[in-house]
Design a protein around this motif. Structure first.
Motif, PDB file in Angstrom:
ATOM      1  N   ARG A   1      28.183 -45.621  29.907  1.00  0.00           N
ATOM      2  CA  ARG A   1      27.228 -46.224  29.097  1.00  0.00           C
ATOM      3  C   ARG A   1      27.139 -47.751  29.336  1.00  0.00           C
ATOM      4  NH1 ARG A   1      29.684 -41.937  26.036  1.00  0.00           N
ATOM      5  NH2 ARG A   1      28.038 -39.812  26.079  1.00  0.00           N
TER       6      ARG A   1
ATOM      7  N   MET B   1      21.862 -44.314  21.534  1.00  0.00           N
ATOM      8  CA  MET B   1      22.966 -43.038  20.139  1.00  0.00           C
ATOM      9  C   MET B   1      22.484 -43.495  19.394  1.00  0.00           C
ATOM     10  SD  MET B   1      25.483 -42.493  23.019  1.00  0.00           S
ATOM     11  CE  MET B   1      27.082 -43.918  23.107  1.00  0.00           C
TER      12      MET B   1
ATOM     13  N   GLN C   1      18.031 -31.536  30.411  1.00  0.00           N
ATOM     14  CA  GLN C   1      18.671 -32.243  28.641  1.00  0.00           C
ATOM     15  C   GLN C   1      18.160 -31.796  28.236  1.00  0.00           C
ATOM     16  OE1 GLN C   1      21.630 -33.777  29.340  1.00  0.00           O
ATOM     17  NE2 GLN C   1      21.786 -32.646  27.346  1.00  0.00           N
TER      18      GLN C   1
ATOM     19  N   THR D   1      20.743 -32.692  37.487  1.00  0.00           N
ATOM     20  CA  THR D   1      19.968 -32.509  36.107  1.00  0.00           C
ATOM     21  C   THR D   1      18.904 -34.122  35.459  1.00  0.00           C
ATOM     22  OG1 THR D   1      22.386 -32.138  35.052  1.00  0.00           O
ATOM     23  CG2 THR D   1      20.640 -32.799  33.119  1.00  0.00           C
TER      24      THR D   1
ATOM     25  N   ASP E   1      16.163 -28.817  22.461  1.00  0.00           N
ATOM     26  CA  ASP E   1      14.750 -30.132  21.690  1.00  0.00           C
ATOM     27  C   ASP E   1      13.480 -29.365  22.444  1.00  0.00           C
ATOM     28  OD1 ASP E   1      13.110 -31.661  21.682  1.00  0.00           O
ATOM     29  OD2 ASP E   1      14.907 -33.300  20.984  1.00  0.00           O
TER      30      ASP E   1
ATOM     31  N   ARG F   1      20.579 -35.933  23.235  1.00  0.00           N
ATOM     32  CA  ARG F   1      22.180 -35.795  22.926  1.00  0.00           C
ATOM     33  C   ARG F   1      22.045 -36.131  21.711  1.00  0.00           C
ATOM     34  NH1 ARG F   1      24.152 -38.291  28.034  1.00  0.00           N
ATOM     35  NH2 ARG F   1      24.379 -36.614  29.578  1.00  0.00           N
ATOM     36  N   ALA F   2      21.752 -37.287  20.903  1.00  0.00           N
ATOM     37  CA  ALA F   2      21.881 -37.578  19.749  1.00  0.00           C
ATOM     38  C   ALA F   2      20.525 -37.143  18.911  1.00  0.00           C
ATOM     39  CB  ALA F   2      21.647 -39.587  19.570  1.00  0.00           C
TER      40      ALA F   2
ATOM     41  N   HIS G   1      21.635 -47.417  27.003  1.00  0.00           N
ATOM     42  CA  HIS G   1      22.647 -46.565  26.195  1.00  0.00           C
ATOM     43  C   HIS G   1      22.926 -46.421  25.075  1.00  0.00           C
ATOM     44  CE1 HIS G   1      22.516 -46.141  30.745  1.00  0.00           C
ATOM     45  NE2 HIS G   1      22.309 -44.687  30.731  1.00  0.00           N
TER      46      HIS G   1
ATOM     47  N   PHE H   1      18.427 -39.630  28.708  1.00  0.00           N
ATOM     48  CA  PHE H   1      19.614 -38.755  28.356  1.00  0.00           C
ATOM     49  C   PHE H   1      20.708 -38.518  26.812  1.00  0.00           C
ATOM     50  CE2 PHE H   1      18.180 -38.441  32.304  1.00  0.00           C
ATOM     51  CZ  PHE H   1      19.247 -36.888  32.766  1.00  0.00           C
ATOM     52  N   ASP H   2      21.236 -40.013  26.806  1.00  0.00           N
ATOM     53  CA  ASP H   2      21.834 -40.010  25.336  1.00  0.00           C
ATOM     54  C   ASP H   2      20.596 -40.036  24.317  1.00  0.00           C
ATOM     55  OD1 ASP H   2      24.431 -40.793  26.229  1.00  0.00           O
ATOM     56  OD2 ASP H   2      23.915 -42.349  27.385  1.00  0.00           O
TER      57      ASP H   2
ATOM     58  N   VAL I   1      20.114 -29.340  24.484  1.00  0.00           N
ATOM     59  CA  VAL I   1      19.909 -29.846  23.517  1.00  0.00           C
ATOM     60  C   VAL I   1      19.478 -29.273  22.344  1.00  0.00           C
ATOM     61  CG1 VAL I   1      21.067 -31.910  23.716  1.00  0.00           C
ATOM     62  CG2 VAL I   1      19.006 -32.079  24.181  1.00  0.00           C
TER      63      VAL I   1
END
Length: 262
Positions: free
Chosen positions: A122, A130, A194, A189, A200, A164-165, A126, A160-161, A198
């Motif tokens: 990261r 997050m 992604q 991916t 979303d 995820r966050a 990145h 992507f991060d 998650v």
């Protein structure tokens, strides 16, 4: 991450009036002096985050104290603005996690590379993607970082991060900066995958409407639909069910077969 109050060390006589050779010798003597001190006290200038090289430890300390003159002397003597701590974390990210904006600005001015990855690949962008502290993403993007800067291990972009966050604000900032939807990490991916992973649904719909390829497959051959919600739709909240209905309608209008869920 909140801003850390800044303190300033007493000013030392400027070495810049001396010839260049004398300046470097002075900086080297400072590093040697710090070696002896660190041997007695350790090189940990932030609890749990130490730098094995005494010169880098003193450089980090100078940056935290906003002592730019000393930091530049140490750089001339061999200190590394991209030094990593004992957890493989670059100095720039180390300062970001402290919430020290002044230290981050100084490190960037001294040549720290924001695209340097930590042990997980990261980069600073990145990490910012997050985070919940506003302004980190904007500051790094204004510095010239690409919103599609890849993770140095996985190839994933900061988007992507942010997914995820679960940070809608960071997703919006990255998209506004031109983050691409047609990129993929080393597993194939995509951001659309992604978003589905998650769960979303709002981001899935936004990405489809923004041009993401609904037929893109990852290394396993799966499309985003394979990762979207499954199970009893009655258990989903109203907003999610509405998003899924819009996604199905969008796919149907584009001639993409809708996979059954459940």
């Amino acid at each position: 991450m909140s801003d850390t109050p800044r303190t300033h060390a007493p000013q030392v006589p400027s070495p810049w009036k001396a010839p260049r050779g004398m300046r470097v010798l002075l900086a080297m003597s400072l590093m040697l002096a710090s070696t002896a001190g660190c041997a007695r006290q350790g090189t940990d200038v932030n609890p749990g985050k130490s730098f094995a090289n005494p010169g880098n430890a003193q450089f980090a300390d100078a940056v935290l104290r906003d002592d730019e003159a000393l930091a530049r002397q140490l750089l001339a003597a061999g200190a590394n603005p991209d030094a990593v701590d004992d957890n493989g974390q670059p100095l720039l990210q180390w300062a970001m996690k402290r919430g020290d904006r002044g230290a981050v600005r100084l490190l960037l001015a001294l040549g720290a590379d924001p695209a340097r990855g930590d042990q997980d690949g990261r980069t600073a962008l990145h990490l910012a993607a997050m985070g919940k502290t506003p302004g980190w993403l904007e500051a790094l993007l204004e510095h010239g970082m690409s919103p599609d800067t890849p993770n140095t291990v996985t190839g994933a972009t900061p988007l992507f991060d942010a997914l995820r966050a679960g940070s809608e604000d960071n997703i919006r900032v990255l998209l506004g900066a031109g983050a691409r939807l047609d990129v993929a990490d080393r597993n194939g991916t995509t951001p659309l995958h992604q978003a589905a992973l998650v769960k979303d649904s709002g981001a899935v719909l936004r990405f489809l409407e923004g041009g993401a390829d609904p037929r893109a497959t990852d290394r396993t051959g799966a499309t985003f639909q394979d990762y979207l919600y499954s199970g009893d739709p009655k258990l989903l909240d109203v907003a999610t069910r509405r998003d899924l209905e819009k996604i199905d309608a969008w796919l149907g209008a584009k001639g993409v077969a809708v996979k059954p869920r459940g």
